[in-house]
Design an enzyme around this catalytic site. Structure first.
Site, PDB file in Angstrom:
ATOM      1  N   GLY A  88      -6.728   7.105   4.661  1.00 58.85           N
ATOM      2  CA  GLY A  88      -7.518   7.317   5.861  1.00 58.85           C
ATOM      3  C   GLY A  88      -6.866   8.328   6.780  1.00 58.85           C
ATOM      4  N   CYS A  89      -5.608   8.671   6.491  1.00 56.04           N
ATOM      5  CA  CYS A  89      -4.909   9.684   7.289  1.00 56.04           C
ATOM      6  C   CYS A  89      -5.282  11.070   6.768  1.00 56.04           C
ATOM      7  CB  CYS A  89      -3.394   9.505   7.182  1.00 56.04           C
ATOM      8  SG  CYS A  89      -2.790   8.030   7.987  1.00 56.04           S
ATOM      9  N   GLN A  90      -5.292  12.024   7.679  1.00 53.24           N
ATOM     10  CA  GLN A  90      -5.584  13.400   7.306  1.00 53.24           C
ATOM     11  C   GLN A  90      -4.474  13.944   6.405  1.00 53.24           C
ATOM     12  OE1 GLN A  90      -6.415  15.781  10.727  1.00 53.24           O
ATOM     13  NE2 GLN A  90      -6.826  17.608   9.567  1.00 53.24           N
ATOM     14  N   SER A  91      -3.246  13.498   6.636  1.00 49.11           N
ATOM     15  CA  SER A  91      -2.093  13.893   5.836  1.00 49.11           C
ATOM     16  C   SER A  91      -1.613  12.697   5.033  1.00 49.11           C
ATOM     17  CB  SER A  91      -0.958  14.359   6.764  1.00 49.11           C
ATOM     18  OG  SER A  91      -1.397  15.382   7.615  1.00 49.11           O
TER      19      SER A  91
END
Length: 154
Positions: A62-65
């Site tokens: 769910g994190c962009q990175s």
């Protein structure tokens, strides 16, 4: 130090930073950029995790990175470690703030924590909407560890 005391300390830091930036004449958008830089600096200070902990099981989705999080119990308290890939500068800063607020507390306190500092420092105003989803995933993973280690239902 309690979770709330740690949160209050974080809020005070961001308030002080904002006041200093106002005093030197920075407008709102410049202050938001400076806060983002501050969060990235916090991420750079986060100790690296051992490569052996950087697994898919420890990854926060769910994190962009790419961001990893682990938890361990010691003396009835839960301690977190986190890290991110080379592109995760803001995400590492966010996880470092969450680790600071929650690490070293009892699992049930973590599971039931009201993380009011996120709103008080205005984090949603200086992170992108895609990172807001990652923030929610980080918080949920940390609370899930708290539930797991305290024996609470998911």
């Amino acid at each position: 130090m309690t979770i709330n005391e740690k949160q209050d300390e974080i809020i005070e830091e961001f308030d002080s930073l904002d006041n200093e930036l106002k005093e030197v004449g920075f407008d709102l958008s410049e202050r938001l950029l400076q806060k983002t830089d501050y969060i990235m600096d916090l991420g750079q200070k986060l100790p690296s995790m051992p490569e052996s902990d950087k697994t898919e099981d420890n990854r926060i989705f769910g994190c962009q990175s790419v961001v990893w999080l682990t938890a361990r119990m010691q003396d009835d308290k839960l301690y977190f470690s986190g890290d991110g890939d080379q592109y995760a500068k803001i995400s590492k800063g966010i996880i470092s703030l969450l680790i600071r607020a929650l690490s070293g507390a009892k699992p049930e306190e973590i599971a039931n924590a009201n993380l009011y500092f996120i709103d008080k420092i205005g984090m949603q105003s200086f992170i992108s909407s895609r990172r807001t989803g990652g923030l929610a995933s980080m918080v949920e993973r940390m609370k899930a560890y708290g539930r797991e280690y305290s024996g609470q239902e998911a």
